[in-house]
Design a protein around this motif. Structure first.
Motif, PDB file in Angstrom:
ATOM      1  N   ASP A 150      41.991  50.582   7.008  1.00 36.93           N
ATOM      2  CA  ASP A 150      41.581  49.200   6.822  1.00 36.93           C
ATOM      3  C   ASP A 150      40.078  49.133   7.093  1.00 36.93           C
ATOM      4  O   ASP A 150      39.606  49.601   8.140  1.00 36.93           O
ATOM      5  CB  ASP A 150      42.314  48.275   7.793  1.00 36.93           C
ATOM      6  CG  ASP A 150      43.807  48.227   7.511  1.00 36.93           C
ATOM      7  OD1 ASP A 150      44.196  48.539   6.368  1.00 36.93           O
ATOM      8  OD2 ASP A 150      44.573  47.888   8.442  1.00 36.93           O
ATOM      9  N   VAL A 151      39.354  48.562   6.153  1.00 38.27           N
ATOM     10  CA  VAL A 151      37.892  48.490   6.245  1.00 38.27           C
ATOM     11  C   VAL A 151      37.480  47.027   6.261  1.00 38.27           C
ATOM     12  O   VAL A 151      37.934  46.228   5.438  1.00 38.27           O
ATOM     13  CB  VAL A 151      37.230  49.213   5.052  1.00 38.27           C
ATOM     14  CG1 VAL A 151      35.711  49.175   5.186  1.00 38.27           C
ATOM     15  CG2 VAL A 151      37.730  50.651   4.952  1.00 38.27           C
ATOM     16  N   ALA A 204      29.080  57.591   6.230  1.00 38.13           N
ATOM     17  CA  ALA A 204      27.983  57.416   7.183  1.00 38.13           C
ATOM     18  C   ALA A 204      28.470  56.670   8.423  1.00 38.13           C
ATOM     19  O   ALA A 204      28.106  57.022   9.552  1.00 38.13           O
ATOM     20  CB  ALA A 204      26.839  56.652   6.518  1.00 38.13           C
ATOM     21  N   TRP A 205      29.311  55.634   8.219  1.00 30.11           N
ATOM     22  CA  TRP A 205      29.837  54.876   9.356  1.00 30.11           C
ATOM     23  C   TRP A 205      30.705  55.759  10.233  1.00 30.11           C
ATOM     24  O   TRP A 205      30.601  55.718  11.466  1.00 30.11           O
ATOM     25  CB  TRP A 205      30.640  53.674   8.849  1.00 30.11           C
ATOM     26  CG  TRP A 205      30.997  52.699   9.941  1.00 30.11           C
ATOM     27  CD1 TRP A 205      30.294  51.602  10.340  1.00 30.11           C
ATOM     28  CD2 TRP A 205      32.156  52.766  10.792  1.00 30.11           C
ATOM     29  NE1 TRP A 205      30.945  50.971  11.372  1.00 30.11           N
ATOM     30  CE2 TRP A 205      32.083  51.666  11.677  1.00 30.11           C
ATOM     31  CE3 TRP A 205      33.237  53.643  10.888  1.00 30.11           C
ATOM     32  CZ2 TRP A 205      33.053  51.426  12.638  1.00 30.11           C
ATOM     33  CZ3 TRP A 205      34.213  53.399  11.855  1.00 30.11           C
ATOM     34  CH2 TRP A 205      34.106  52.301  12.720  1.00 30.11           C
ATOM     35  N   SER A 233      33.648  47.947  10.153  1.00 28.55           N
ATOM     36  CA  SER A 233      34.616  48.724  10.934  1.00 28.55           C
ATOM     37  C   SER A 233      35.579  49.446   9.992  1.00 28.55           C
ATOM     38  O   SER A 233      35.797  49.010   8.861  1.00 28.55           O
ATOM     39  CB  SER A 233      35.403  47.835  11.901  1.00 28.55           C
ATOM     40  OG  SER A 233      36.255  46.956  11.192  1.00 28.55           O
ATOM     41  N   ILE A 234      36.142  50.542  10.486  1.00 31.91           N
ATOM     42  CA  ILE A 234      37.170  51.291   9.767  1.00 31.91           C
ATOM     43  C   ILE A 234      38.229  51.704  10.780  1.00 31.91           C
ATOM     44  O   ILE A 234      37.903  52.257  11.835  1.00 31.91           O
ATOM     45  CB  ILE A 234      36.594  52.546   9.073  1.00 31.91           C
ATOM     46  CG1 ILE A 234      35.452  52.165   8.123  1.00 31.91           C
ATOM     47  CG2 ILE A 234      37.692  53.284   8.305  1.00 31.91           C
ATOM     48  CD1 ILE A 234      34.791  53.358   7.449  1.00 31.91           C
ATOM     49  N   ALA A 235      39.479  51.436  10.468  1.00 37.15           N
ATOM     50  CA  ALA A 235      40.585  51.763  11.371  1.00 37.15           C
ATOM     51  C   ALA A 235      41.785  52.205  10.546  1.00 37.15           C
ATOM     52  O   ALA A 235      41.855  51.925   9.345  1.00 37.15           O
ATOM     53  CB  ALA A 235      40.936  50.559  12.233  1.00 37.15           C
ATOM     54  N   PRO A 236      42.745  52.901  11.159  1.00 34.67           N
ATOM     55  CA  PRO A 236      43.960  53.279  10.423  1.00 34.67           C
ATOM     56  C   PRO A 236      44.644  52.060   9.819  1.00 34.67           C
ATOM     57  O   PRO A 236      44.627  50.970  10.391  1.00 34.67           O
ATOM     58  CB  PRO A 236      44.825  53.937  11.514  1.00 34.67           C
ATOM     59  CG  PRO A 236      43.842  54.464  12.506  1.00 34.67           C
ATOM     60  CD  PRO A 236      42.737  53.447  12.536  1.00 34.67           C
TER      61      PRO A 236
END
Length: 248
Positions: free
Chosen positions: A205-206, A233-234, A179-182
């Protein structure tokens, strides 16, 4: 620089040739593409060849072609094939050698090497100094290594990071983006580049899964987010999350 002496064109059996060629060698009627196809392999190339950027093909005492090397592909019999492209007029190496007398004396071995100012590359540590043999000026390989360790932290932290990041055989990256988020977590330093890199701003944040853990939390800078192919890619697969980070 690699120098290869060619004989006159001769026919070979394409069913036996490792590149499927029906002829090798030089003929005055060959254009550059045909000369490259016929003679980019298969040669006995030693360890020095791995450090070279260019190769010259000569015939009858004249340099007929200059090649920029992308890599060396191993084939049967301990021989290798040059992967790359032939250089055209205007390139400094082409202008220095092609059509002129070969720069090395005739030898029994068709493959020889010589030092050329045109083969200089920048030192691998990033100092910008030219290097004509190998990848580093003397001692600069250690400087490059220590600089990169410092970006992670201590030597112990670097080893822990390395063991987390690579699989047990050390061949491929074992991490996978979950996941990736602010950025909102408590981390203050970029997990990718380390505290020593002083990344200007943490933007995301990864969460990763790797060989050491199923759940690894990182905080990363914009540069890592833009340059990491797995992250990109994600984000392409998750456009809503990408829009929150301004990368859509």
């Amino acid at each position: 620089m690699i120098h290869i002496t060619l004989g006159s064109m001769r026919y070979v059996n394409p069913e036996q040739d490792q590149l499927g060629r029906d002829h090798v060698g030089w003929d005055s009627n060959m254009d550059d593409a045909a000369l490259f196809r016929a003679n980019r392999g298969c040669w006995v190339l030693g360890e020095r060849a791995d450090r070279e950027q260019y190769a010259l093909l000569s015939a009858q005492g004249i340099v007929r072609q200059a090649i920029e090397i992308d890599g060396l592909l191993s084939v049967a019999g301990g021989r290798r094939v040059i992967e790359g492209r032939f250089l055209e007029a205007g390139h400094p190496v082409h202008e220095a050698y092609v059509g002129k007398p070969q720069p090395v004396a005739a030898a029994r071995n068709p493959v020889t090497y010589f030092d050329s100012p045109h083969a200089a590359r920048s030192c691998g540590c990033g100092c910008g100094a030219p290097v004509t043999l190998g990848w580093f000026l003397t001692g600069h390989d250690q400087k490059a290594l220590h600089d990169r360790v410092a970006k992670i932290g201590t030597v112990h932290q670097f080893i822990e990071w390395f063991d987390r990041t690579y699989d047990e055989e050390g061949r491929t990256m074992a991490s996978r983006v979950l996941s990736i988020a602010p950025h909102t977590n408590a981390k203050k330093a970029c997990s990718a580049h380390g505290a020593g890199a002083s990344c200007a701003q943490l933007v995301a944040d990864v969460v990763l899964s790797d060989a050491g853990s199923e759940h690894v939390e990182w905080a990363v800078c914009r540069r890592w987010l833009d340059e990491n192919s797995d992250a990109q890619a994600w984000l392409r697969q998750h456009p809503e999350e990408a829009s929150k980070l301004g990368t859509a």
